[in-house]
Design an enzyme around this catalytic site. Structure first.
Site, PDB file in Angstrom:
ATOM      1  N   SER A  14      17.514  73.092   4.736  1.00 58.34           N
ATOM      2  CA  SER A  14      18.599  73.012   3.753  1.00 58.34           C
ATOM      3  C   SER A  14      18.471  74.041   2.616  1.00 58.34           C
ATOM      4  O   SER A  14      19.479  74.636   2.236  1.00 58.34           O
ATOM      5  CB  SER A  14      18.681  71.591   3.180  1.00 58.34           C
ATOM      6  N   THR A  56      18.090  62.786   2.702  1.00 59.62           N
ATOM      7  CA  THR A  56      17.728  62.709   4.105  1.00 59.62           C
ATOM      8  C   THR A  56      16.790  61.536   4.349  1.00 59.62           C
ATOM      9  O   THR A  56      16.556  60.714   3.460  1.00 59.62           O
ATOM     10  CB  THR A  56      17.194  64.073   4.633  1.00 59.62           C
ATOM     11  N   LYS A  60      19.222  57.385   3.071  1.00 63.19           N
ATOM     12  CA  LYS A  60      20.683  57.508   3.020  1.00 63.19           C
ATOM     13  C   LYS A  60      21.402  56.203   2.697  1.00 63.19           C
ATOM     14  O   LYS A  60      22.520  56.226   2.197  1.00 63.19           O
ATOM     15  CB  LYS A  60      21.210  58.051   4.355  1.00 63.19           C
ATOM     16  N   GLY A 120      18.907  54.917  17.719  1.00 59.98           N
ATOM     17  CA  GLY A 120      18.580  54.772  16.306  1.00 59.98           C
ATOM     18  C   GLY A 120      19.729  54.147  15.539  1.00 59.98           C
ATOM     19  O   GLY A 120      20.905  54.309  15.906  1.00 59.98           O
ATOM     20  N   GLY A 122      19.833  54.170  11.848  1.00 56.70           N
ATOM     21  CA  GLY A 122      19.704  54.523  10.435  1.00 56.70           C
ATOM     22  C   GLY A 122      20.944  55.202   9.881  1.00 56.70           C
ATOM     23  O   GLY A 122      22.055  55.045  10.411  1.00 56.70           O
ATOM     24  N   TYR A 208      17.150  69.540  14.357  1.00 54.15           N
ATOM     25  CA  TYR A 208      17.371  70.985  14.524  1.00 54.15           C
ATOM     26  C   TYR A 208      16.069  71.776  14.422  1.00 54.15           C
ATOM     27  O   TYR A 208      16.058  72.987  14.632  1.00 54.15           O
ATOM     28  CB  TYR A 208      18.374  71.500  13.475  1.00 54.15           C
TER      29      TYR A 208
HETATM   30  P1  NAP Z   1      16.808  56.963   9.136  1.00 56.35           P
HETATM   31  O1  NAP Z   1      17.875  56.463   8.233  1.00 56.35           O
HETATM   32  O2  NAP Z   1      15.402  56.758   8.772  1.00 56.35           O
HETATM   33  O3  NAP Z   1      17.068  56.334  10.582  1.00 56.35           O
HETATM   34  C1  NAP Z   1      16.339  56.679  11.731  1.00 56.35           C
HETATM   35  C2  NAP Z   1      16.450  55.547  12.748  1.00 56.35           C
HETATM   36  O4  NAP Z   1      15.729  55.929  13.897  1.00 56.35           O
HETATM   37  C3  NAP Z   1      15.828  54.229  12.244  1.00 56.35           C
HETATM   38  O5  NAP Z   1      16.801  53.422  11.657  1.00 56.35           O
HETATM   39  C4  NAP Z   1      15.244  53.626  13.515  1.00 56.35           C
HETATM   40  O6  NAP Z   1      16.181  52.763  14.157  1.00 56.35           O
HETATM   41  C5  NAP Z   1      14.988  54.830  14.405  1.00 56.35           C
HETATM   42  N1  NAP Z   1      13.559  55.202  14.387  1.00 56.35           N
HETATM   43  C6  NAP Z   1      12.799  55.518  13.316  1.00 56.35           C
HETATM   44  N2  NAP Z   1      11.540  55.801  13.692  1.00 56.35           N
HETATM   45  C7  NAP Z   1      11.516  55.674  15.044  1.00 56.35           C
HETATM   46  C8  NAP Z   1      10.498  55.815  16.025  1.00 56.35           C
HETATM   47  N3  NAP Z   1       9.245  56.169  15.697  1.00 56.35           N
HETATM   48  N4  NAP Z   1      10.824  55.586  17.312  1.00 56.35           N
HETATM   49  C9  NAP Z   1      12.084  55.232  17.676  1.00 56.35           C
HETATM   50  N5  NAP Z   1      13.086  55.068  16.771  1.00 56.35           N
HETATM   51  C10 NAP Z   1      12.799  55.298  15.488  1.00 56.35           C
HETATM   52  O7  NAP Z   1      17.007  58.553   9.377  1.00 56.35           O
HETATM   53  P2  NAP Z   1      18.370  59.374   9.416  1.00 56.35           P
HETATM   54  O8  NAP Z   1      18.652  59.901   8.078  1.00 56.35           O
HETATM   55  O9  NAP Z   1      19.389  58.569  10.116  1.00 56.35           O
HETATM   56  O10 NAP Z   1      17.928  60.638  10.316  1.00 56.35           O
HETATM   57  C11 NAP Z   1      17.623  60.476  11.682  1.00 56.35           C
HETATM   58  C12 NAP Z   1      17.394  61.835  12.322  1.00 56.35           C
HETATM   59  O11 NAP Z   1      18.598  62.600  12.325  1.00 56.35           O
HETATM   60  C13 NAP Z   1      16.356  62.694  11.590  1.00 56.35           C
HETATM   61  O12 NAP Z   1      15.630  63.429  12.523  1.00 56.35           O
HETATM   62  C14 NAP Z   1      17.219  63.612  10.750  1.00 56.35           C
HETATM   63  O13 NAP Z   1      16.570  64.830  10.437  1.00 56.35           O
HETATM   64  C15 NAP Z   1      18.390  63.847  11.694  1.00 56.35           C
HETATM   65  N6  NAP Z   1      19.622  64.221  10.975  1.00 56.35           N
HETATM   66  C16 NAP Z   1      20.139  65.457  11.180  1.00 56.35           C
HETATM   67  C17 NAP Z   1      21.311  65.802  10.555  1.00 56.35           C
HETATM   68  C18 NAP Z   1      21.894  67.162  10.775  1.00 56.35           C
HETATM   69  O14 NAP Z   1      22.723  67.589   9.991  1.00 56.35           O
HETATM   70  N7  NAP Z   1      21.522  67.838  11.848  1.00 56.35           N
HETATM   71  C19 NAP Z   1      21.957  64.917   9.697  1.00 56.35           C
HETATM   72  C20 NAP Z   1      21.394  63.661   9.537  1.00 56.35           C
HETATM   73  C21 NAP Z   1      20.225  63.324  10.169  1.00 56.35           C
HETATM   74  P3  NAP Z   1      15.655  51.360  14.799  1.00 56.35           P
HETATM   75  O15 NAP Z   1      14.729  50.771  13.798  1.00 56.35           O
HETATM   76  O16 NAP Z   1      16.899  50.562  14.960  1.00 56.35           O
HETATM   77  O17 NAP Z   1      14.975  51.678  16.096  1.00 56.35           O
END
Ligand code: NAP
Length: 265
Positions: A14, A56, A60, A120, A122, A208
């Protein structure tokens, strides 16, 4: 002063993306990384020593309660990734939704009438789920590690399953990784098996960095369309800047900035 908050930020691109936008707009500004623990979050947000923030993993949803105003799309999604500090009033937005939509559009992927698996539950998953609902996906399997946390869903099109259910008997059109599994520096992990990924025509990873996760490598090796999260990241950043700078940007910039960042990955 702008920046990104999260628990671990070594992977983030970012700052580079926002610097490219600042240069283009002739703005002199800082965009910093703030690694915060859960106990530091509230004070940091409420001290308001910033003009705008991106949020992030894993904050969120947690930051919602500190907002004075939440934009409609963010209310519907139930998560924010962008804060604008308007003279002490905190405004929360979700630009991930736009970034995700733009990425599918760019790759000519339609979710209408498709069966989609979302890994997931989140913040990012919530934006993806809202998009799938709005764009009329026929059937969505929401995959969580613990089904007990998600006893019911309000839509008959959504079924909550765990990874065991998924690996046993679910197939469809599109599988989307919204978990951090596979993200640098743990890039040797995939949230699901190669056999499972091969059951879908399109695999999208919101991650990414690395540019090709193991999840996407499995998809590519099985001749599936494999899409990473960089375009989404750039698109959501462009919209965040439009909010912060109160301007409109040429969205052709998304392609230009993506190429520039890709060359450095
Ligand atoms: P978050 O709010 O922490 O949510 C991640 C979810 O993944 C959790 O709610 C959990 O769901 C699951 N999880 C977490 N650790 C895990 C593990 N060890 N094994 C399996 N499942 C697991 O995170 P987020 O903000 O949603 O981001 C998630 C991913 O998307 C990150 O890698 C982030 O960098 C990426 N992202 C990218 C963009 C982009 O613009 N490219 C935008 C947003 C996010 P459960 O507990 O229900 O299993």
């Amino acid at each position: 002063m702008y920046g990104i908050i999260g628990e671990k930020l070594s992977h983030t691109k970012s700052p580079q993306i926002h610097q490219l936008i600042f240069n283009q707009l002739n703005i002199i500004a800082d965009y910093n990384k703030f690694e915060l623990s859960a106990t530091e979050l509230k004070d940091f947000i409420l001290q308001k020593k910033y003009s705008g923030l991106n949020i992030t993993i894993p904050y969120k949803v947690d930051v919602l309660e500190y907002m004075d105003f939440i934009a409609e799309e963010a209310k519907e999604i139930g998560a924010i990734n962008t804060i604008y500090n308007d003279n002490g009033q905190l405004h929360g937005y979700n630009t991930d939704y736009y970034g995700f939509a733009k990425t599918l559009e760019k790759n000519k992927v339609s979710v209408k009438n498709k069966t989609v698996v979302v890994l997931g539950t989140g913040g990012a998953s919530k934006a993806v789920m809202t998009y799938l609902k709005k764009e009329n996906a026929a059937k969505v399997f929401l995959v969580t590690r613990d089904k007990k946390n998600y006893p019911t869903t309000t839509s008959p099109n959504i079924t909550v399953v765990d990874y065991h259910d998924l690996e046993q008997n679910i197939h469809g059109d599109i599988i989307i990784n919204c978990t951090p599994v596979g993200m640098s520096p743990q890039s040797n992990n995939s949230p699901v098996s190669e056999k499972c990924i091969a059951q879908f025509s399109v695999a999208m990873d919101l991650i990414y960095n690395p540019a090709e996760t193991l999840f996407l490598k499995y998809a590519r090796e099985n001749s599936r369309l494999a899409i990473n999260g960089l375009y989404m990241l750039v698109a959501q950043a462009v919209v965040a800047e439009e909010i912060w700078q109160k301007t409109t940007l040429d969205h052709a910039q998304i392609d230009i900035i993506t190429k520039e960042i890709e060359s450095g990955l």
